[in-house]
Design a protein around this motif. Structure first.
Motif, PDB file in Angstrom:
ATOM      1  N   VAL A 115       4.830 -11.525  -0.332  1.00 35.45           N
ATOM      2  CA  VAL A 115       4.355 -11.201  -1.679  1.00 35.45           C
ATOM      3  C   VAL A 115       2.876 -11.535  -1.816  1.00 35.45           C
ATOM      4  N   GLY A 116       2.481 -12.732  -1.367  1.00 37.70           N
ATOM      5  CA  GLY A 116       1.097 -13.159  -1.528  1.00 37.70           C
ATOM      6  C   GLY A 116       0.109 -12.339  -0.722  1.00 37.70           C
ATOM      7  N   ASN A 117       0.515 -11.868   0.453  1.00 38.99           N
ATOM      8  CA  ASN A 117      -0.386 -11.088   1.311  1.00 38.99           C
ATOM      9  C   ASN A 117      -0.486  -9.620   0.911  1.00 38.99           C
ATOM     10  N   ALA A 118       0.422  -9.154   0.080  1.00 36.88           N
ATOM     11  CA  ALA A 118       0.516  -7.721  -0.202  1.00 36.88           C
ATOM     12  C   ALA A 118      -0.655  -7.211  -1.036  1.00 36.88           C
ATOM     13  N   VAL A 119      -0.984  -5.953  -0.815  1.00 31.55           N
ATOM     14  CA  VAL A 119      -1.876  -5.231  -1.730  1.00 31.55           C
ATOM     15  C   VAL A 119      -1.052  -4.852  -2.960  1.00 31.55           C
ATOM     16  N   PRO A 120      -1.495  -5.193  -4.170  1.00 27.86           N
ATOM     17  CA  PRO A 120      -0.716  -4.821  -5.360  1.00 27.86           C
ATOM     18  C   PRO A 120      -0.477  -3.312  -5.417  1.00 27.86           C
ATOM     19  N   PRO A 121       0.771  -2.863  -5.535  1.00 32.36           N
ATOM     20  CA  PRO A 121       1.041  -1.423  -5.558  1.00 32.36           C
ATOM     21  C   PRO A 121       0.247  -0.650  -6.608  1.00 32.36           C
ATOM     22  N   LEU A 122       0.047  -1.233  -7.795  1.00 30.57           N
ATOM     23  CA  LEU A 122      -0.716  -0.510  -8.817  1.00 30.57           C
ATOM     24  C   LEU A 122      -2.160  -0.309  -8.401  1.00 30.57           C
ATOM     25  N   LEU A 123      -2.723  -1.266  -7.683  1.00 32.95           N
ATOM     26  CA  LEU A 123      -4.085  -1.104  -7.170  1.00 32.95           C
ATOM     27  C   LEU A 123      -4.115   0.004  -6.124  1.00 32.95           C
ATOM     28  N   ALA A 124      -3.148  -0.036  -5.197  1.00 26.26           N
ATOM     29  CA  ALA A 124      -3.077   1.017  -4.177  1.00 26.26           C
ATOM     30  C   ALA A 124      -2.867   2.382  -4.818  1.00 26.26           C
ATOM     31  N   GLN A 125      -2.054   2.433  -5.869  1.00 29.39           N
ATOM     32  CA  GLN A 125      -1.786   3.705  -6.544  1.00 29.39           C
ATOM     33  C   GLN A 125      -3.053   4.283  -7.169  1.00 29.39           C
ATOM     34  N   ALA A 126      -3.889   3.427  -7.754  1.00 31.32           N
ATOM     35  CA  ALA A 126      -5.130   3.897  -8.364  1.00 31.32           C
ATOM     36  C   ALA A 126      -6.040   4.533  -7.316  1.00 31.32           C
ATOM     37  N   PHE A 127      -6.123   3.910  -6.134  1.00 27.34           N
ATOM     38  CA  PHE A 127      -6.966   4.475  -5.074  1.00 27.34           C
ATOM     39  C   PHE A 127      -6.303   5.704  -4.456  1.00 27.34           C
ATOM     40  N   ALA A 128      -4.981   5.686  -4.335  1.00 25.68           N
ATOM     41  CA  ALA A 128      -4.281   6.869  -3.826  1.00 25.68           C
ATOM     42  C   ALA A 128      -4.538   8.075  -4.713  1.00 25.68           C
ATOM     43  N   ASP A 129      -4.497   7.866  -6.014  1.00 27.93           N
ATOM     44  CA  ASP A 129      -4.719   8.955  -6.966  1.00 27.93           C
ATOM     45  C   ASP A 129      -6.137   9.498  -6.843  1.00 27.93           C
ATOM     46  N   HIS A 130      -7.096   8.583  -6.733  1.00 20.55           N
ATOM     47  CA  HIS A 130      -8.496   9.008  -6.616  1.00 20.55           C
ATOM     48  C   HIS A 130      -8.738   9.752  -5.304  1.00 20.55           C
ATOM     49  N   ILE A 131      -8.177   9.246  -4.215  1.00 23.60           N
ATOM     50  CA  ILE A 131      -8.356   9.902  -2.917  1.00 23.60           C
ATOM     51  C   ILE A 131      -7.733  11.294  -2.937  1.00 23.60           C
ATOM     52  N   ALA A 132      -6.549  11.426  -3.556  1.00 26.76           N
ATOM     53  CA  ALA A 132      -5.846  12.720  -3.594  1.00 26.76           C
ATOM     54  C   ALA A 132      -6.562  13.732  -4.472  1.00 26.76           C
ATOM     55  N   ILE A 148       0.845  -1.208   0.000  1.00 26.08           N
ATOM     56  CA  ILE A 148       0.000   0.000   0.000  1.00 26.08           C
ATOM     57  C   ILE A 148       0.874   1.249   0.000  1.00 26.08           C
ATOM     58  N   THR A 149       1.869   1.282   0.880  1.00 24.64           N
ATOM     59  CA  THR A 149       2.747   2.452   0.924  1.00 24.64           C
ATOM     60  C   THR A 149       3.472   2.641  -0.394  1.00 24.64           C
ATOM     61  N   GLU A 150       3.895   1.547  -1.022  1.00 26.72           N
ATOM     62  CA  GLU A 150       4.555   1.648  -2.319  1.00 26.72           C
ATOM     63  C   GLU A 150       3.631   2.306  -3.345  1.00 26.72           C
ATOM     64  N   GLY A 151       2.368   1.884  -3.372  1.00 29.08           N
ATOM     65  CA  GLY A 151       1.419   2.469  -4.317  1.00 29.08           C
ATOM     66  C   GLY A 151       1.128   3.927  -4.035  1.00 29.08           C
ATOM     67  N   PHE A 152       0.935   4.268  -2.758  1.00 24.94           N
ATOM     68  CA  PHE A 152       0.651   5.660  -2.405  1.00 24.94           C
ATOM     69  C   PHE A 152       1.857   6.545  -2.715  1.00 24.94           C
ATOM     70  N   CYS A 153       3.063   6.052  -2.436  1.00 27.52           N
ATOM     71  CA  CYS A 153       4.254   6.854  -2.726  1.00 27.52           C
ATOM     72  C   CYS A 153       4.457   7.026  -4.230  1.00 27.52           C
ATOM     73  N   ARG A 154       4.181   5.999  -5.011  1.00 23.75           N
ATOM     74  CA  ARG A 154       4.293   6.113  -6.464  1.00 23.75           C
ATOM     75  C   ARG A 154       3.384   7.208  -7.005  1.00 23.75           C
ATOM     76  N   GLN A 155       2.235   7.399  -6.356  1.00 22.24           N
ATOM     77  CA  GLN A 155       1.295   8.400  -6.844  1.00 22.24           C
ATOM     78  C   GLN A 155       1.899   9.796  -6.800  1.00 22.24           C
ATOM     79  N   GLY A 156       2.768  10.066  -5.835  1.00 20.88           N
ATOM     80  CA  GLY A 156       3.527  11.301  -5.835  1.00 20.88           C
ATOM     81  C   GLY A 156       3.062  12.386  -4.903  1.00 20.88           C
ATOM     82  N   GLN A 157       1.859  12.251  -4.311  1.00 18.96           N
ATOM     83  CA  GLN A 157       1.340  13.301  -3.433  1.00 18.96           C
ATOM     84  C   GLN A 157       1.299  12.888  -1.968  1.00 18.96           C
ATOM     85  N   TYR A 158       1.887  11.746  -1.646  1.00 14.81           N
ATOM     86  CA  TYR A 158       1.805  11.221  -0.287  1.00 14.81           C
ATOM     87  C   TYR A 158       3.190  10.969   0.308  1.00 14.81           C
ATOM     88  N   THR A 159       3.259  11.139   1.628  1.00 14.63           N
ATOM     89  CA  THR A 159       4.410  10.716   2.414  1.00 14.63           C
ATOM     90  C   THR A 159       3.906   9.845   3.547  1.00 14.63           C
TER      91      THR A 159
END
Length: 384
Positions: A353-370, A14-25
Motif C-alpha cells: 500500500v505504501g509503495n503504490a502509486v495512488p490510482p487516482l493520480l495514475a488515472q489523471a495522467f492516463a487520461d491526459h496521455i490518452a 498504476i495499472t488500476e488507475g490506467f484501467c479506470r480511465q477506460g481506454q487502456y488494457t
C-alpha cells in the motif's frame, strides 16, 4: 484502445488507475515479489504476469506474451527504485545499484513504446546535486526519447493525501509530439468555498481525511477483520466511488493493530495534525515521526510504516490497511495479499500500500496521455 506494460508493478496502483480511465488494457506486468503478484493478479486477473527479477526478463519474452493481444505497446509504466545511484561524470556507471534502472531502459529500448510514464520519489531531483536526474534523462535520450518531468502533489488530483512525487513523461523522438502535464483538479479552499484559478476552471476542494475514511466501520485497537461488509452509507462522492466494482459492499483489510495501554495513552495526548514531538519528555520515545492525522486536511504521505507512523484522528491506534488504502485512493474491494508483519521475507500488505502509486493520480495522467499526448502520434511519420 491503448496497450500498456507495467514494470515494477507492485500492487498494481498504476495499472488500476490506467484501467479506470477506460481506454487502456495492460497486456503484461512484472515484479519479483510473490505477494505483490498475488495482489496484482487477484485484482487484474486477465493480465499476464512475469514473476521474476527484471534483470531476467527479456524484451522478446514480453513480445511473445503480448503478440496475440496487440501489435505494439503504447505506454510503458513504472519506476525502478533510484536510491543509491552511482555516477561517473554525467553517466550512470555499471554499479549494481544502477542496474534496475538500466534494465528498465533495456526493456523500453526493445519494446519501443510511444510514451513512457515514469514515477518516483521527489528526492530524485536532488540526488547527487541533480546529476542523477541529468544522467537518467541522458539515458532515455540515447534510446530515442525526449523527456520532461515535474514534481506533483497527489492531492491536486483528488487523492486525500499530500504526497509529493516525481513524474517523468517520455515520448519517442521524431514525431513532433509536445509533452504536457495534466492540470490540477483540486486545491486548498478557504471557508469551504471552491478555489478560483484565473487560468483554469475552478478547482474542487482537496479531499480530506474525513472525506476519505469517515464512513468506514469504527474500530478500537485490536478490532476488525480482514474481510468485512460495509455497515455505513457513504456520505460523499469520494466514499461512493471507493465502494468498488469487483465485489461491491466488501471491505478488505480493515483490522486494527493491538496496542498496549501505555501506547494508547501516549497516542491520546497527541493532537490532530501534530507529532509525538509535542509529548512530555518523560513519555516520549526515540521514534519522533508519529503523526496523528488531521480530519480537516489531506493526509500526510502514507509510508510503508503507517501502522506506527500514522495515527487515526479520533481512535488511539495506528491506521488499518484499508484506511491507508482509502488515503491512497484504492477501492475497498481491492484486496491485498501477504503478511501484516515484517517477519516474512516478502513484501507485507503495508509495503504494497505504501509503495503504490495512488490510482487516482495514475488515472489523471492516463487520461491526459490518452486525450492529449497519444493522439499527436496518429497519422504521423517519423521525422527524418
Amino acid at each position: 484502445m491503448y496497450y500498456t506494460v507495467d514494470l515494477f508493478s507492485g500492487a498494481g496502483g498504476i495499472t488500476e488507475g490506467f484501467c479506470r480511465q477506460g481506454q487502456y488494457t495492460c497486456v503484461c506486468a512484472n515484479d519479483c515479489d510473490p505477494c505483490a503478484r498475488d495482489t496484482f493478479t487477484y485484482n487484474h486477473p486477465g493480465v499476464p504476469y512475469i514473476l521474476k527479477d527484471v534483470r531476467e526478463v527479456t524484451g522478446k519474452e514480453i513480445k511473445d506474451i503480448i503478440k496475440d493481444k496487440c501489435n505494439s505497446v503504447d505506454v510503458i509504466t513504472g519506476g525502478p527504485p533510484c536510491q543509491g545511484f552511482s555516477l561517473a561524470g554525467q553517466r550512470l556507471t555499471d554499479d549494481p545499484r544502477n542496474m534496475l534502472f538500466r534494465e528498465y531502459i533495456r526493456i523500453a529500448k526493445s519494446l519501443q513504446p510511444k510514451v513512457i510514464f515514469f514515477e518516483n520519489v521527489y528526492g530524485i531531483l536532488s540526488m547527487q546535486k541533480g546529476n542523477v536526474l541529468k544522467a537518467i534523462i541522458a539515458e532515455f535520450d540515447e534510446i530515442g526519447y525526449e523527456c520532461q518531468y515535474k514534481i506533483i502533489n497527489a492531492a491536486d488530483y483528488g487523492v486525500p493525501q499530500a504526497r509529493p512525487r516525481f513524474v517523468l513523461i517520455g515520448v519517442r523522438k521524431g514525431y513532433g509530439v509536445k509533452i504536457t502535464f495534466p492540470a490540477p483538479t483540486h486545491g486548498p479552499t478557504k471557508e469551504g468555498t471552491y478555489q478560483v484559478n484565473l487560468f483554469q476552471k475552478d478547482l474542487l476542494p482537496y479531499v480530506t481525511v474525513e472525506d476519505a475514511i469517515s464512513d468506514l466501520p469504527k474500530l478500537d485497537q485490536g478490532e476488525g477483520e480482514m474481510e468485512l461488509l460495509h455497515t455505513n452509507e457513504p456520505t460523499n462522492d469520494y466514499q461512493r466511488e471507493r465502494r468498488g466494482h469487483r465485489t461491491p459492499g466488501t471491505l478488505f483489510g480493515h483490522k486494527a493493530t493491538r496496542h498496549s495501554k501505555e501506547i494508547q495513552y501516549r497516542y491520546s495526548l497527541i493532537p490532530q495534525g501534530s507529532t509525538n514531538a509535542c509529548l512530555p519528555p518523560e513519555i516520549r520515545t526515540k521514534k519522533n515521526n508519529v503523526y496523528k492525522l488531521d480530519m480537516t486536511q489531506p493526509a500526510r504521505t502514507v509510508t510503508c510504516n503507517f501502522r506506527t507512523d500514522l495515527l487515526h484522528p479520533t481512535m488511539n491506534r495506528g491506521i488499518t490497511v484499508r484506511e491507508a488504502a482509502r488515503l491512497q485512493s484504492f477501492d475497498d474491494d481491492y484486496k491485498f495479499f501477504g503478511c501484516l508483519t515484517r517477519k516474512a521475507r516478502w513484501l507485507t500488505q503495508d509495503d504494497q500500500v505504501g509503495n503504490a502509486v495512488p490510482p487516482l493520480l495514475a488515472q489523471a495522467f492516463a487520461d491526459h496521455i490518452a486525450k492529449v499526448i497519444l493522439p499527436q502520434f496518429e497519422g504521423k511519420e517519423v521525422d527524418s
